[in-house]
Motif scaffolding. Sequence first.
Motif, PDB file in Angstrom:
ATOM      1  N   GLY A   1       0.836  -1.199   0.000  1.00 20.00           N
ATOM      2  CA  GLY A   1       0.000   0.000   0.000  1.00 20.00           C
ATOM      3  C   GLY A   1       0.866   1.242   0.000  1.00 20.00           C
ATOM      4  N   ILE A   2       0.451   2.262  -0.747  1.00 12.61           N
ATOM      5  CA  ILE A   2       1.210   3.518  -0.841  1.00 12.61           C
ATOM      6  C   ILE A   2       0.241   4.689  -0.836  1.00 12.61           C
ATOM      7  CG2 ILE A   2       2.779   4.915  -2.265  1.00 12.61           C
ATOM      8  CD1 ILE A   2       3.859   2.342  -3.444  1.00 12.61           C
ATOM      9  N   ASP A   3       0.638   5.768  -0.175  1.00 14.33           N
ATOM     10  CA  ASP A   3      -0.191   6.976  -0.203  1.00 14.33           C
ATOM     11  C   ASP A   3       0.661   8.218   0.011  1.00 14.33           C
ATOM     12  OD1 ASP A   3      -2.454   8.532  -0.437  1.00 14.33           O
ATOM     13  OD2 ASP A   3      -3.008   8.350   1.672  1.00 14.33           O
TER      14      ASP A   3
ATOM     15  N   ALA B   1       4.302   7.294   2.450  1.00 17.11           N
ATOM     16  CA  ALA B   1       4.623   6.099   3.232  1.00 17.11           C
ATOM     17  C   ALA B   1       4.228   4.883   2.414  1.00 17.11           C
ATOM     18  CB  ALA B   1       3.877   6.102   4.559  1.00 17.11           C
ATOM     19  N   PHE B   2       4.856   3.747   2.719  1.00 16.01           N
ATOM     20  CA  PHE B   2       4.395   2.492   2.133  1.00 16.01           C
ATOM     21  C   PHE B   2       4.315   1.423   3.213  1.00 16.01           C
ATOM     22  CE2 PHE B   2       9.031   2.259   1.361  1.00 16.01           C
ATOM     23  CZ  PHE B   2       9.340   0.964   1.763  1.00 16.01           C
ATOM     24  N   VAL B   3       3.391   0.485   2.992  1.00 16.06           N
ATOM     25  CA  VAL B   3       3.141  -0.607   3.930  1.00 16.06           C
ATOM     26  C   VAL B   3       3.190  -1.909   3.142  1.00 16.06           C
ATOM     27  CG1 VAL B   3       1.451  -1.672   5.481  1.00 16.06           C
ATOM     28  CG2 VAL B   3       1.699   0.821   5.435  1.00 16.06           C
ATOM     29  N   ILE B   4       3.855  -2.920   3.698  1.00 13.89           N
ATOM     30  CA  ILE B   4       3.921  -4.241   3.062  1.00 13.89           C
ATOM     31  C   ILE B   4       3.498  -5.290   4.088  1.00 13.89           C
ATOM     32  CG2 ILE B   4       5.369  -5.906   1.841  1.00 13.89           C
ATOM     33  CD1 ILE B   4       7.353  -3.642   1.287  1.00 13.89           C
ATOM     34  N   CYS B   5       2.583  -6.166   3.694  1.00 16.94           N
ATOM     35  CA  CYS B   5       2.156  -7.230   4.608  1.00 16.94           C
ATOM     36  C   CYS B   5       1.683  -8.445   3.811  1.00 16.94           C
ATOM     37  CB  CYS B   5       1.057  -6.746   5.547  1.00 16.94           C
ATOM     38  SG  CYS B   5      -0.352  -5.998   4.723  1.00 16.94           S
ATOM     39  N   GLN B   6       1.768  -9.609   4.429  1.00 12.75           N
ATOM     40  CA  GLN B   6       1.326 -10.831   3.752  1.00 12.75           C
ATOM     41  C   GLN B   6      -0.188 -10.992   3.815  1.00 12.75           C
ATOM     42  OE1 GLN B   6       3.212 -14.541   4.548  1.00 12.75           O
ATOM     43  NE2 GLN B   6       5.295 -13.787   4.220  1.00 12.75           N
ATOM     44  N   LYS B   7      -0.779 -10.631   4.941  1.00 11.93           N
ATOM     45  CA  LYS B   7      -2.224 -10.772   5.110  1.00 11.93           C
ATOM     46  C   LYS B   7      -2.894  -9.404   5.067  1.00 11.93           C
ATOM     47  CE  LYS B   7      -1.985 -14.998   7.895  1.00 11.93           C
ATOM     48  NZ  LYS B   7      -2.366 -15.634   9.185  1.00 11.93           N
ATOM     49  N   LYS B   8      -4.148  -9.399   4.630  1.00 13.14           N
ATOM     50  CA  LYS B   8      -4.896  -8.142   4.593  1.00 13.14           C
ATOM     51  C   LYS B   8      -5.037  -7.575   5.995  1.00 13.14           C
ATOM     52  CE  LYS B   8      -8.129  -7.080   1.905  1.00 13.14           C
ATOM     53  NZ  LYS B   8      -9.401  -6.928   1.170  1.00 13.14           N
ATOM     54  N   LEU B   9      -5.044  -6.272   6.069  1.00 12.73           N
ATOM     55  CA  LEU B   9      -5.192  -5.597   7.355  1.00 12.73           C
ATOM     56  C   LEU B   9      -6.661  -5.527   7.755  1.00 12.73           C
ATOM     57  CD1 LEU B   9      -2.588  -2.772   6.687  1.00 12.73           C
ATOM     58  CD2 LEU B   9      -2.316  -4.744   8.210  1.00 12.73           C
ATOM     59  N   PRO B  10      -6.959  -5.314   9.041  1.00 12.46           N
ATOM     60  CA  PRO B  10      -8.352  -5.307   9.514  1.00 12.46           C
ATOM     61  C   PRO B  10      -9.203  -4.245   8.815  1.00 12.46           C
ATOM     62  CG  PRO B  10      -6.821  -5.353  11.363  1.00 12.46           C
ATOM     63  CD  PRO B  10      -5.995  -5.125  10.140  1.00 12.46           C
ATOM     64  N   TYR B  11     -10.439  -4.619   8.543  1.00 11.83           N
ATOM     65  CA  TYR B  11     -11.357  -3.749   7.794  1.00 11.83           C
ATOM     66  C   TYR B  11     -11.631  -2.427   8.511  1.00 11.83           C
ATOM     67  CZ  TYR B  11     -15.631  -2.222   5.427  1.00 11.83           C
ATOM     68  OH  TYR B  11     -16.580  -1.490   4.752  1.00 11.83           O
ATOM     69  N   TRP B  12     -11.563  -2.413   9.842  1.00 13.44           N
ATOM     70  CA  TRP B  12     -11.889  -1.191  10.581  1.00 13.44           C
ATOM     71  C   TRP B  12     -10.970  -0.035  10.192  1.00 13.44           C
ATOM     72  CZ3 TRP B  12      -8.456   1.525  13.480  1.00 13.44           C
ATOM     73  CH2 TRP B  12      -7.330   0.866  13.978  1.00 13.44           C
ATOM     74  N   ILE B  13      -9.757  -0.354   9.743  1.00 12.24           N
ATOM     75  CA  ILE B  13      -8.825   0.707   9.333  1.00 12.24           C
ATOM     76  C   ILE B  13      -9.399   1.466   8.140  1.00 12.24           C
ATOM     77  CG2 ILE B  13      -6.536   1.170   8.359  1.00 12.24           C
ATOM     78  CD1 ILE B  13      -5.462  -1.170   9.957  1.00 12.24           C
ATOM     79  N   TYR B  14      -9.853   0.719   7.144  1.00 10.50           N
ATOM     80  CA  TYR B  14     -10.472   1.363   5.977  1.00 10.50           C
ATOM     81  C   TYR B  14     -11.745   2.098   6.369  1.00 10.50           C
ATOM     82  CZ  TYR B  14     -13.546   1.883   1.969  1.00 10.50           C
ATOM     83  OH  TYR B  14     -14.424   2.393   1.052  1.00 10.50           O
ATOM     84  N   LYS B  15     -12.588   1.439   7.143  1.00  8.84           N
ATOM     85  CA  LYS B  15     -13.884   2.016   7.496  1.00  8.84           C
ATOM     86  C   LYS B  15     -13.723   3.357   8.206  1.00  8.84           C
ATOM     87  CE  LYS B  15     -18.272   0.841   9.730  1.00  8.84           C
ATOM     88  NZ  LYS B  15     -19.010  -0.197  10.507  1.00  8.84           N
TER      89      LYS B  15
ATOM     90  N   GLY C   1       5.023  11.396   7.308  1.00 14.18           N
ATOM     91  CA  GLY C   1       4.539  10.038   7.071  1.00 14.18           C
ATOM     92  C   GLY C   1       3.049   9.837   7.200  1.00 14.18           C
ATOM     93  N   ARG C   2       2.288  10.897   6.938  1.00 16.68           N
ATOM     94  CA  ARG C   2       0.832  10.773   7.046  1.00 16.68           C
ATOM     95  C   ARG C   2       0.278   9.754   6.044  1.00 16.68           C
ATOM     96  NH1 ARG C   2      -1.003  16.364   7.156  1.00 16.68           N
ATOM     97  NH2 ARG C   2      -0.857  16.355   9.415  1.00 16.68           N
ATOM     98  N   GLY C   3       1.051   9.480   4.992  1.00 14.71           N
ATOM     99  CA  GLY C   3       0.614   8.519   3.987  1.00 14.71           C
ATOM    100  C   GLY C   3       0.435   7.104   4.513  1.00 14.71           C
ATOM    101  N   MET C   4       0.947   6.836   5.702  1.00 17.48           N
ATOM    102  CA  MET C   4       0.778   5.510   6.299  1.00 17.48           C
ATOM    103  C   MET C   4      -0.703   5.174   6.480  1.00 17.48           C
ATOM    104  SD  MET C   4       2.058   4.130  10.010  1.00 17.48           S
ATOM    105  CE  MET C   4       3.731   4.687   9.746  1.00 17.48           C
ATOM    106  N   ILE C   5      -1.505   6.188   6.769  1.00 17.63           N
ATOM    107  CA  ILE C   5      -2.936   5.973   7.006  1.00 17.63           C
ATOM    108  C   ILE C   5      -3.606   5.432   5.746  1.00 17.63           C
ATOM    109  CG2 ILE C   5      -5.116   7.088   7.625  1.00 17.63           C
ATOM    110  CD1 ILE C   5      -3.344   9.255   9.050  1.00 17.63           C
ATOM    111  N   GLY C   6      -3.410   6.138   4.635  1.00 10.52           N
ATOM    112  CA  GLY C   6      -4.028   5.710   3.385  1.00 10.52           C
ATOM    113  C   GLY C   6      -3.460   4.406   2.860  1.00 10.52           C
ATOM    114  N   ALA C   7      -2.147   4.220   3.023  1.00  9.77           N
ATOM    115  CA  ALA C   7      -1.508   2.988   2.550  1.00  9.77           C
ATOM    116  C   ALA C   7      -2.118   1.768   3.230  1.00  9.77           C
ATOM    117  CB  ALA C   7      -0.005   3.058   2.805  1.00  9.77           C
ATOM    118  N   ALA C   8      -2.323   1.871   4.538  1.00  8.09           N
ATOM    119  CA  ALA C   8      -2.925   0.764   5.289  1.00  8.09           C
ATOM    120  C   ALA C   8      -4.400   0.597   4.933  1.00  8.09           C
ATOM    121  CB  ALA C   8      -2.766   1.006   6.787  1.00  8.09           C
ATOM    122  N   ALA C   9      -5.107   1.712   4.781  1.00 11.71           N
ATOM    123  CA  ALA C   9      -6.541   1.654   4.478  1.00 11.71           C
ATOM    124  C   ALA C   9      -6.804   1.025   3.113  1.00 11.71           C
ATOM    125  CB  ALA C   9      -7.144   3.053   4.538  1.00 11.71           C
ATOM    126  N   ALA C  10      -5.936   1.306   2.141  1.00 10.82           N
ATOM    127  CA  ALA C  10      -6.118   0.737   0.799  1.00 10.82           C
ATOM    128  C   ALA C  10      -5.987  -0.781   0.825  1.00 10.82           C
ATOM    129  CB  ALA C  10      -5.101   1.347  -0.163  1.00 10.82           C
TER     130      ALA C  10
END
Length: 423
Positions: free
Chosen positions: A4-6, A110-124, A152-161
């Motif tokens: 994820g990137i934002d 910011a960018f985020v890398i993970c193997q599993k999808k992150l919890p939906y509440w972050i996007y919501k 690094g505010r882009g971390m929020i959107g990167a994780a939400a995406a």
Amino acid sequence: MWVGIDDTDSLKGGCTTYVATELVDKLKYDLIGFPRLVRLNPNIPWKTRGNGAIALQIGIGGGKKIEIGEINGRKIYCYSYKRKEANLEEIVSIIDEVVSKNAMKDADPAFVICQKKLPYWIYKKAVKEILSKEEVEKELQEKAFYKYYRKGRGMIGAAAAIAWKPRDRTYELITYGSEKWIDKESVIKMDKSCKSTFNNYDYENDYLAILPKANSPVFYGIRGENFEELKKAKEMLVTAKEERWLIFETNQATDEHLQKKKIKDVKPYESVIVKGIVKKEPHVIKGGHVVFSIYDENEIDCTAYEPTKQFRNIIKQLRKGDEVIVYGGVREKPFTINIEKIEVKRLAEVYEKVENPVCRKCGKHMKSIGKGKGYRCPICGTKADEKDAKYVKVERDIKPGFYEVPVIAMRHLTKPLKRIKKL
């Protein structure tokens, strides 16, 4: 592996979706599913223009493959499932290089890398409310690799995406290039022919909505519900030759930013759906904005701002007692709902005075004593109430139903009526 990137762009330029195309080009892995363009809360004061983040799932692909783009002469495909995971160590340095090279100097990427999808509440929370960087960073501990630059505010959107789970979805075919000219008539022809596309052209305001408003490497973008028809739509356009193109899966035109609220629960920076009765009738304020208020047990102002153009003429027709449902973002100063669309549920009966009361003694028309104070005969002084005047019922031009702002003023997340009628 999810990436994820934002926040690589800023008000001065840049484009996070272009960064996605650079990653697709540089990473020697397959795309698993479509790349994602995820729009977040449009009311955030510090947003970067369209407030969109991107996410890619990469690995060694398997199953059905679909052509979804072309970059530097190479066709781009996405695959239906992942046969093998990508190697984290291989991709981190490439992502770091691409983000560093393409981010605007005043951005907070910011960018985020993970193997599993992150919890939906972050996007919501990111699409409906205000999500803090600290909340995201706490969730990412031991779950993901991440890197941010400057604030690094882009971390929020990167994780939400990454966290987005498409309940409703649309697609956008985005092209990029330095030479930018397009034949308007071909856009209109495409719009009329490709029925699953939307928001291509504003007929009321003669506005090409597929072109970006800001300085950007984006040439044009076609939005629609069917990704195959987007490719057909692209071929119908008469334009300069694009340098690359890619289809994104998006939450655009889904209304996912909206939440139903009672007026007492409405907060600044949210996007809400509020049902109420018109209390203060519409009036025009400085700047050409049209304001009225609604109430349930509490009261709130609603505003059709000048950029909504002809939509303001609809709002001006509302009258006290009309029952409406208002959709829109909440501003803090002034505290008001910035209307995206409105549903008129029930119209109040409106009467217009056509004649003052006639004095029973003198047979002469009475004169008004003052607004709301009744009438008095100018000869004998006999008084009458307001209700004693003669009134006729007014035929209303506005009818029950949905009304939306024109395409030129429509937000990325706002679901157009064309889609509401289908779903």
